[in-house]
Design a protein around this motif. Structure first.
Motif, PDB file in Angstrom:
ATOM      1  N   PHE A  73       0.835  -1.204   0.000  1.00  0.00           N
ATOM      2  CA  PHE A  73       0.000   0.000   0.000  1.00  0.00           C
ATOM      3  C   PHE A  73       0.872   1.257   0.000  1.00  0.00           C
ATOM      4  O   PHE A  73       0.650   2.178  -0.786  1.00  0.00           O
ATOM      5  CB  PHE A  73      -0.953   0.011   1.203  1.00  0.00           C
ATOM      6  N   HIS A  74       1.865   1.273   0.885  1.00  0.00           N
ATOM      7  CA  HIS A  74       2.722   2.462   1.013  1.00  0.00           C
ATOM      8  C   HIS A  74       3.459   2.747  -0.312  1.00  0.00           C
ATOM      9  O   HIS A  74       3.459   3.876  -0.800  1.00  0.00           O
ATOM     10  CB  HIS A  74       3.738   2.237   2.137  1.00  0.00           C
ATOM     11  N   GLY A  75       4.016   1.702  -0.893  1.00  0.00           N
ATOM     12  CA  GLY A  75       4.801   1.866  -2.120  1.00  0.00           C
ATOM     13  C   GLY A  75       3.938   2.225  -3.316  1.00  0.00           C
ATOM     14  O   GLY A  75       4.245   3.156  -4.068  1.00  0.00           O
ATOM     15  N   LEU A  76       2.821   1.499  -3.478  1.00  0.00           N
ATOM     16  CA  LEU A  76       1.995   1.733  -4.666  1.00  0.00           C
ATOM     17  C   LEU A  76       1.230   3.059  -4.574  1.00  0.00           C
ATOM     18  O   LEU A  76       1.037   3.726  -5.578  1.00  0.00           O
ATOM     19  CB  LEU A  76       1.037   0.553  -4.883  1.00  0.00           C
ATOM     20  N   TYR A  77       0.819   3.433  -3.364  1.00  0.00           N
ATOM     21  CA  TYR A  77       0.158   4.741  -3.231  1.00  0.00           C
ATOM     22  C   TYR A  77       1.172   5.865  -3.518  1.00  0.00           C
ATOM     23  O   TYR A  77       0.841   6.855  -4.179  1.00  0.00           O
ATOM     24  CB  TYR A  77      -0.430   4.914  -1.829  1.00  0.00           C
ATOM     25  N   GLY A  78       2.387   5.663  -3.049  1.00  0.00           N
ATOM     26  CA  GLY A  78       3.441   6.646  -3.329  1.00  0.00           C
ATOM     27  C   GLY A  78       3.717   6.755  -4.820  1.00  0.00           C
ATOM     28  O   GLY A  78       3.827   7.850  -5.370  1.00  0.00           O
ATOM     29  N   LEU A  79       3.763   5.582  -5.495  1.00  0.00           N
ATOM     30  CA  LEU A  79       4.005   5.568  -6.941  1.00  0.00           C
ATOM     31  C   LEU A  79       2.855   6.259  -7.680  1.00  0.00           C
ATOM     32  O   LEU A  79       3.073   7.049  -8.602  1.00  0.00           O
ATOM     33  CB  LEU A  79       4.159   4.116  -7.417  1.00  0.00           C
ATOM     34  N   ASN A  80       1.632   5.975  -7.226  1.00  0.00           N
ATOM     35  CA  ASN A  80       0.453   6.599  -7.847  1.00  0.00           C
ATOM     36  C   ASN A  80       0.491   8.124  -7.672  1.00  0.00           C
ATOM     37  O   ASN A  80       0.117   8.870  -8.576  1.00  0.00           O
ATOM     38  CB  ASN A  80      -0.814   6.023  -7.206  1.00  0.00           C
ATOM     39  N   THR A  81       0.968   8.579  -6.514  1.00  0.00           N
ATOM     40  CA  THR A  81       1.074  10.024  -6.267  1.00  0.00           C
ATOM     41  C   THR A  81       2.100  10.649  -7.204  1.00  0.00           C
ATOM     42  O   THR A  81       1.870  11.729  -7.747  1.00  0.00           O
ATOM     43  CB  THR A  81       1.478  10.274  -4.788  1.00  0.00           C
ATOM     44  N   ILE A  82       3.215   9.948  -7.404  1.00  0.00           N
ATOM     45  CA  ILE A  82       4.252  10.468  -8.309  1.00  0.00           C
ATOM     46  C   ILE A  82       3.692  10.570  -9.728  1.00  0.00           C
ATOM     47  O   ILE A  82       3.858  11.592 -10.401  1.00  0.00           O
ATOM     48  CB  ILE A  82       5.518   9.572  -8.269  1.00  0.00           C
ATOM     49  N   ILE A  83       2.982   9.516 -10.161  1.00  0.00           N
ATOM     50  CA  ILE A  83       2.394   9.537 -11.518  1.00  0.00           C
ATOM     51  C   ILE A  83       1.375  10.678 -11.622  1.00  0.00           C
ATOM     52  O   ILE A  83       1.309  11.374 -12.633  1.00  0.00           O
ATOM     53  CB  ILE A  83       1.744   8.168 -11.849  1.00  0.00           C
ATOM     54  N   GLY A  84       0.625  10.883 -10.534  1.00  0.00           N
ATOM     55  CA  GLY A  84      -0.385  11.954 -10.520  1.00  0.00           C
ATOM     56  C   GLY A  84       0.210  13.334 -10.690  1.00  0.00           C
ATOM     57  O   GLY A  84      -0.482  14.260 -11.116  1.00  0.00           O
ATOM     58  N   GLU A  85       1.466  13.492 -10.336  1.00  0.00           N
ATOM     59  CA  GLU A  85       2.103  14.802 -10.449  1.00  0.00           C
ATOM     60  C   GLU A  85       2.811  15.008 -11.786  1.00  0.00           C
ATOM     61  O   GLU A  85       3.344  16.088 -12.034  1.00  0.00           O
ATOM     62  CB  GLU A  85       3.098  14.999  -9.299  1.00  0.00           C
ATOM     63  N   LEU A  86       2.818  13.972 -12.600  1.00  0.00           N
ATOM     64  CA  LEU A  86       3.451  14.131 -13.919  1.00  0.00           C
ATOM     65  C   LEU A  86       2.508  14.885 -14.844  1.00  0.00           C
ATOM     66  O   LEU A  86       1.292  14.872 -14.663  1.00  0.00           O
ATOM     67  CB  LEU A  86       3.787  12.760 -14.511  1.00  0.00           C
ATOM     68  N   ASN A  87       3.094  15.516 -15.810  1.00  0.00           N
ATOM     69  CA  ASN A  87       2.300  16.312 -16.759  1.00  0.00           C
ATOM     70  C   ASN A  87       1.774  15.399 -17.862  1.00  0.00           C
ATOM     71  O   ASN A  87       2.166  15.503 -19.013  1.00  0.00           O
ATOM     72  CB  ASN A  87       3.193  17.424 -17.317  1.00  0.00           C
TER      73      ASN A  87
END
Lengths: 125, 277
Positions: A73-87
């Motif tokens: 959960f911690h890793g995948l939510y973090g990854l999803n947040t990073i993707i969410g900040e990409l343009n």
């Protein structure tokens, strides 16, 4: 989904990882200081007899599953947040969110089955 | 004996969409005078060298927030920045980053105002009748005022938005100014709009996307700390989810006029210097 919930669980998952990794360090690398019941055969923590003994304990099966869930959960939510900040486009972000959720659930189910099956195998030895 | 004036070179980023293919730097050399601000320098360039140079300004004293621009890589107010404090020889002036350019140094601040509007930056009360037909003043203690006072000094200049690394890549992110204002009104003891405001910021690319880089707080020309407001907003939302948040009743209303009179130890005002009719 409200992100305050996901964020709160993200923080909790981080704390769980911190505690369980601390426990891992204590058992595997500071065997002198850990209780004898965790390494009943004595010697190195990684000795096969100690691994089998720990594999029989329900406590370890539960903590493996807990660590797996928290780390996923911690890793995948973090990854999803990073993707969410990409343009990138909204569609791609949504696709990544769904794909990561499915991946997380699948890995968790597989890992849970593996932890339960490992205990079953250890009990049979 | 003739006095040689010290000169300073302004490198200004010029761009006119529709005419220019890309922004380009243009250098202007002007005499440096004592106390000259960057805004004064731009006026001097416009007066003597380039009448077409465009920028936005209004009050000239750091209150309106219109003249925010990128000065030697730092987003700040042109009227509030002394040229000599930045450089003795050369100065680079560009439009605020993270916004489209209308022309030269004029950024398109439409996203800033839209995002600001989305967080409902005003007092929200459940007593609609009182909101529309107020019967008195809201009673707020100085202690309650201090909870949000520093965040109310924001002048919406956009310097924090230009400095924000998250807003630079994620255009759905509200940005430091709207998020800080969402906390400013949420922490106001007169307000009851926490749930409504939460709906606007508790989402993907919302308040939790802040990395706490604090560039916004470093850039703010008014000394506001938007990064702190965002962290406090996060904490409030997490506390609310965990049901740890103490729900306070909004402050009451003082109906009619105050009955307390003038205190005795306050001296009388001086006489009028101009005779009153």
């Amino acid at each position: 989904m409200r992100h305050s919930r996901l964020w709160t669980w993200h923080i909790f998952a981080g704390l769980v990882i911190l505690i369980l990794l601390g426990l891992h360090m204590l058992i595997m690398h500071l065997a002198k200081f850990s209780p004898n019941s965790l390494n009943p055969a004595g010697g190195e923590a990684i000795d096969w007899a100690n691994v089998v003994a720990r594999g029989k304990m329900a406590f370890f099966m539960i903590t493996y599953i807990l660590l797996l869930g928290a780390a996923l959960f911690h890793g995948l939510y973090g990854l999803n947040t990073i993707i969410g900040e990409l343009n990138v486009g909204h569609g791609f972000k949504k696709f990544c969110g769904v794909a990561l959720t499915l991946l997380g659930v699948a890995l968790f189910l597989f890992g849970t089955w593996a932890a339960i099956a490992a205990r079953g195998a250890a009990m049979g030895m | 004996m003739s006095e040689t004036k010290k000169m300073i070179t302004f490198h200004v980023r010029k761009f006119e969409p529709g005419r220019d293919a890309a922004p380009a730097w243009r250098a202007y050399s002007i005499p440096l005078s004592k106390g000259m601000t960057v805004l004064d320098g731009l006026h001097e360039i416009k007066r003597t060298q380039d009448p077409c140079l465009a920028w936005r300004y209004s009050c000239r004293m750091g209150v309106c927030g219109s003249c925010a621009m990128l000065i030697n890589g730092k987003p700040t107010l042109a009227c509030n920045t002394q040229v000599s404090a930045v450089s003795e020889k050369e100065i680079c002036v560009g439009p605020l980053p993270n916004f489209n350019i209308v022309r030269d140094l004029v950024p398109d601040l439409t996203p800033l105002f839209e995002k600001h509007q989305a967080v409902k930056p005003f007092i929200l009360r459940k007593d609609q009748e009182e909101m529309e037909n107020p019967s008195g003043e809201y009673e707020q203690t100085p202690h309650e005022l201090e909870a949000y006072l520093q965040f109310s000094y924001c002048i919406r200049c956009g310097a924090c938005m230009a400095a924000c690394p998250t807003f630079a890549t994620d255009r759905d992110y509200p940005g430091p100014m709207p998020l800080a204002q969402s906390y400013r009104y949420t922490s106001d003891s007169r307000d009851e709009g926490f749930e409504e405001r939460t709906r606007a910021v508790d989402r993907a690319s919302g308040v939790f996307s802040c990395h706490f880089g604090s560039e916004c707080s470093a850039a703010c020309p008014k000394g506001v700390d938007p990064a702190k407001a965002i962290q406090l907003m996060k904490r409030r939302m997490v506390w609310d989810y965990l049901h740890f948040l103490k729900r306070k009743k909004p402050c009451g209303i003082i109906h009619g006029q105050r009955t307390t009179g003038r205190r005795e130890n306050i001296p009388e005002p001086p006489e009028y210097t101009i005779p009153q009719k």
